[in-house]
Write a protein that holds these residues in place. Structure first.
Motif, PDB file in Angstrom:
ATOM      1  N   SER A   1      -7.742 -10.852  11.775  1.00 20.25           N
ATOM      2  CA  SER A   1      -7.879 -11.278  10.380  1.00 20.25           C
ATOM      3  C   SER A   1      -6.879 -12.372  10.033  1.00 20.25           C
ATOM      4  CB  SER A   1      -7.662 -10.079   9.452  1.00 20.25           C
ATOM      5  OG  SER A   1      -7.593 -10.482   8.107  1.00 20.25           O
ATOM      6  N   LYS A   2      -7.242 -13.206   9.078  1.00 18.55           N
ATOM      7  CA  LYS A   2      -6.310 -14.216   8.565  1.00 18.55           C
ATOM      8  C   LYS A   2      -5.388 -13.624   7.501  1.00 18.55           C
ATOM      9  CE  LYS A   2      -9.544 -17.365   7.644  1.00 18.55           C
ATOM     10  NZ  LYS A   2     -10.152 -18.648   7.237  1.00 18.55           N
ATOM     11  N   SER A   3      -5.733 -12.439   7.022  1.00 17.85           N
ATOM     12  CA  SER A   3      -4.941 -11.805   5.968  1.00 17.85           C
ATOM     13  C   SER A   3      -3.766 -11.030   6.564  1.00 17.85           C
ATOM     14  CB  SER A   3      -5.812 -10.852   5.153  1.00 17.85           C
ATOM     15  OG  SER A   3      -6.912 -11.531   4.589  1.00 17.85           O
ATOM     16  N   SER A   4      -2.693 -10.966   5.832  1.00 12.96           N
ATOM     17  CA  SER A   4      -1.516 -10.210   6.268  1.00 12.96           C
ATOM     18  C   SER A   4      -1.813  -8.717   6.256  1.00 12.96           C
ATOM     19  CB  SER A   4      -0.327 -10.506   5.358  1.00 12.96           C
ATOM     20  OG  SER A   4       0.018 -11.874   5.421  1.00 12.96           O
TER      21      SER A   4
ATOM     22  N   LEU B   1      -8.142 -18.941  14.412  1.00 14.29           N
ATOM     23  CA  LEU B   1      -8.321 -18.243  13.140  1.00 14.29           C
ATOM     24  C   LEU B   1      -8.476 -19.191  11.956  1.00 14.29           C
ATOM     25  CD1 LEU B   1      -5.689 -15.366  13.488  1.00 14.29           C
ATOM     26  CD2 LEU B   1      -8.044 -15.429  14.266  1.00 14.29           C
ATOM     27  N   TYR B   2      -7.728 -20.288  11.975  1.00 12.37           N
ATOM     28  CA  TYR B   2      -7.686 -21.168  10.804  1.00 12.37           C
ATOM     29  C   TYR B   2      -8.514 -22.436  10.957  1.00 12.37           C
ATOM     30  CZ  TYR B   2      -3.949 -18.008   9.482  1.00 12.37           C
ATOM     31  OH  TYR B   2      -3.236 -16.881   9.162  1.00 12.37           O
TER      32      TYR B   2
ATOM     33  N   GLU C   1     -11.106 -13.089  18.266  1.00 12.60           N
ATOM     34  CA  GLU C   1     -11.814 -13.692  17.142  1.00 12.60           C
ATOM     35  C   GLU C   1     -11.975 -12.708  15.987  1.00 12.60           C
ATOM     36  OE1 GLU C   1     -15.401 -15.491  18.495  1.00 12.60           O
ATOM     37  OE2 GLU C   1     -14.371 -17.029  19.662  1.00 12.60           O
TER      38      GLU C   1
ATOM     39  N   ASP D   1      -7.020 -24.194  15.515  1.00 13.09           N
ATOM     40  CA  ASP D   1      -6.558 -22.822  15.690  1.00 13.09           C
ATOM     41  C   ASP D   1      -7.769 -21.904  15.610  1.00 13.09           C
ATOM     42  OD1 ASP D   1      -4.171 -20.781  15.531  1.00 13.09           O
ATOM     43  OD2 ASP D   1      -5.622 -20.133  14.028  1.00 13.09           O
TER      44      ASP D   1
ATOM     45  N   LYS E   1       2.037 -16.800  12.277  1.00  9.86           N
ATOM     46  CA  LYS E   1       1.520 -17.800  11.350  1.00  9.86           C
ATOM     47  C   LYS E   1       2.596 -18.792  10.924  1.00  9.86           C
ATOM     48  CE  LYS E   1      -0.664 -18.011   6.769  1.00  9.86           C
ATOM     49  NZ  LYS E   1      -1.088 -17.175   5.600  1.00  9.86           N
TER      50      LYS E   1
ATOM     51  N   HIS F   1      -2.761 -18.236  15.787  1.00  9.79           N
ATOM     52  CA  HIS F   1      -1.616 -17.969  14.913  1.00  9.79           C
ATOM     53  C   HIS F   1      -1.913 -16.723  14.078  1.00  9.79           C
ATOM     54  CE1 HIS F   1      -0.746 -22.190  15.933  1.00  9.79           C
ATOM     55  NE2 HIS F   1       0.520 -21.869  15.678  1.00  9.79           N
ATOM     56  N   CYS F   2      -1.191 -15.644  14.359  1.00 13.19           N
ATOM     57  CA  CYS F   2      -1.464 -14.348  13.732  1.00 13.19           C
ATOM     58  C   CYS F   2      -0.831 -14.252  12.348  1.00 13.19           C
ATOM     59  CB  CYS F   2      -0.932 -13.221  14.607  1.00 13.19           C
ATOM     60  SG  CYS F   2      -1.774 -13.115  16.196  1.00 13.19           S
ATOM     61  N   PRO F   3      -1.490 -13.536  11.442  1.00 14.04           N
ATOM     62  CA  PRO F   3      -0.934 -13.350  10.095  1.00 14.04           C
ATOM     63  C   PRO F   3       0.323 -12.498  10.128  1.00 14.04           C
ATOM     64  CG  PRO F   3      -2.819 -11.925  10.416  1.00 14.04           C
ATOM     65  CD  PRO F   3      -2.762 -12.821  11.623  1.00 14.04           C
TER      66      PRO F   3
END
Length: 478
Positions: free
Chosen positions: A305-308, A168-169, A302, A166, A213, A238-240
């Motif tokens: 963010s991975k954060s919500s 992001l991850y 890119e 993924d 996500k 995969h979006c937060p």
């Protein structure tokens, strides 16, 4: 060529998370001069909402997220509604059965219910036990001939691992024993979402997939399907989550605002799109305001963010107010006009719009701001007392009593003439502007806050209503 798809289920209004997915999907395609495809995933007939497809089409049109292929415009990879593609999925499910990557399952609901009860009792996650995996071809044939209902399940291994990537991850590896043998084809031969989206993404040459996500846990099962068919795996993003606060996700099931709700509350489509673009994505600059064209130019997946992100309605309201201030005056007037329905005919509505444009954050604030134009409020006398203006009830009464004959003796209620009369009165008495203008404003509006100054309000009301309201104020102040 980059090909992305937005594939909503027609289950109701377009919620914010869904719209953000559509936006990011659109931006990825347009950034690279690719194709943005709309596909309707309506295989979940129990949750289907009549009219929901029209809502999806209207929202995409309203926001400018114009798709290159879709259900109402066609394309080389249609149909673009999954229920119209039913004939496609069965052959792929049967191919998986032939390869040993799927199997027929004849288990009835009562057996599956017992398995779920046992899992609940043992505090474990329910997982189908592969009961039908080893049925012989003869038994399967006989059951089908006898008309026994069946589904086709994915046959996932119980040993080893599955790895996928993924954006992001990064690289994610999961043990295969965690993977559920998910249903691919239901008893009515309709595919499940989890199966149909893989088939359709491949057949439509989709290169990049944007989704929430929450689908990370399903990605290994999709990966195994791609590997079983020897197909190239699309790029996953995969979006937060979008949160309503620190602990709760924003969700249409919980009644949180949809795009349509926000529009009805008086938010502008451009402001909504601008704001949700920033819910999880950061531009390289500190800029906060982007047109759709500017988003295409600046967007880089890119930088997601991975954060919500927390949906801050106050921030959206502020951003909306900035968009309103920059609106074309005639466009603002046309949008505001529907809120003027009960306003008296003599009111200059174009001037009213000019008075409101820099004052409101959302259009639905207009009725509460202008209600005094329809009927003078039953106000408290304390509104005439203002420390900064140095007004009291006594001074206000004096000013209004002296202003009344000045307003009575003129028929020219233009703003220019009213300003001239008031300025002369202020100058002759050596008063401060606010000392005079505040009580007049209070008398005409009955509020401590109203659009426009004293001359503008008197102009809006014209002579008869202006005099009537000043006399009411004088009587109240006695």
């Amino acid at each position: 060529m980059i090909r992305t798809r937005f594939a909503p289920s027609p289950t109701g209004y377009m919620h914010i998370g869904n719209l953000r997915t559509a936006l990011y999907t659109y931006l990825i395609a347009k950034k690279q001069n690719g194709k943005f495809i709309l596909r309707i995933e309506d295989t979940d007939t129990e949750r289907y909402v009549h009219g929901a497809i029209d809502i999806i089409l209207d929202v995409l049109k309203d926001t400018g997220l114009n798709y290159d292929e879709g259900p109402n415009i066609g394309g080389d990879f249609g149909p673009y509604v999954q229920s119209e593609r039913k004939h496609i999925y069965e052959k792929y499910a049967e191919k998986l059965v032939e390869q040993g990557n799927a199997y027929y399952c004849f288990c009835k609901d009562d057996r599956l219910s017992k398995l779920r009860e046992e899992a609940l009792k043992n505090n474990t996650v329910f997982k189908y036990d592969k009961h039908c995996l080893n049925l012989t071809k003869e038994k399967i044939k006989k059951k089908i001939e006898n008309g026994e209902p069946y589904v086709i399940r994915q046959n996932n291994p119980i040993e080893g691992t599955t790895t996928f990537n993924d954006i992001l991850y990064g690289e994610i590896t999961v043990p295969n024993f965690e993977l559920e043998d998910m249903i691919l084809l239901k008893t009515d031969k309709m595919p499940t979402y989890n199966f149909a989206n893989v088939i359709d993404d491949h057949l439509m040459n989709i290169t990049h997939i944007v989704r929430g996500k929450e689908y990370l846990s399903s990605a290994p099962k999709y990966q195994r399907l791609y590997e079983a068919f020897s197909w190239e795996v699309p790029t996953y993003i995969h979006c937060p989550h979008i949160m309503k606060n620190e602990t709760e996700k924003l969700s249409k099931r919980n009644g949180d605002a949809s795009y349509n709700d926000l529009i009805e509350k008086g938010y502008l489509s451009e402001a909504i799109i601008n704001y949700i673009a920033l819910l999880g994505w950061s531009p390289d600059s500190n800029e906060e305001f982007f047109t759709l064209e500017e988003l295409i130019k600046n967007f880089n997946y890119e930088n997601i963010s991975k954060s919500s992100s927390i949906f801050d309605i106050k921030k959206l309201k502020w951003m909306n107010s900035e968009y309103i201030k920059k609106m074309d005056k005639e466009k603002f007037h046309n949008m505001a006009y529907k809120y003027y329905e009960n306003i008296p005919k003599q009111i200059d509505k174009h001037l009213l719009s000019e008075m409101l444009q820099n004052r409101i954050e959302i259009f639905t604030q207009i009725p509460d701001i202008i209600d005094f134009l329809i009927e003078l409020p039953d106000y408290d006398l304390s509104i005439f007392e203002h420390k900064k203006m140095k007004t009291t009830i006594e001074s206000s009464k004096k000013v209004l009593t002296e202003i009344l004959p000045i307003f009575e003796n003129t028929n020219d209620y233009s703003i220019e003439n009213l300003n001239s009369l008031l300025n002369s009165y202020i100058s002759e008495n050596s008063y401060k502007n606010g000392f005079v203008l505040w009580p007049i404003r209070c008398a005409l509006s009955g509020k401590i806050s109203s659009p426009g100054g004293s001359s503008e309000l008197a102009y809006l009301f014209q002579k008869d209503e202006t005099l009537r309201r000043i006399k009411i104020a004088i009587n109240k102040l006695n």
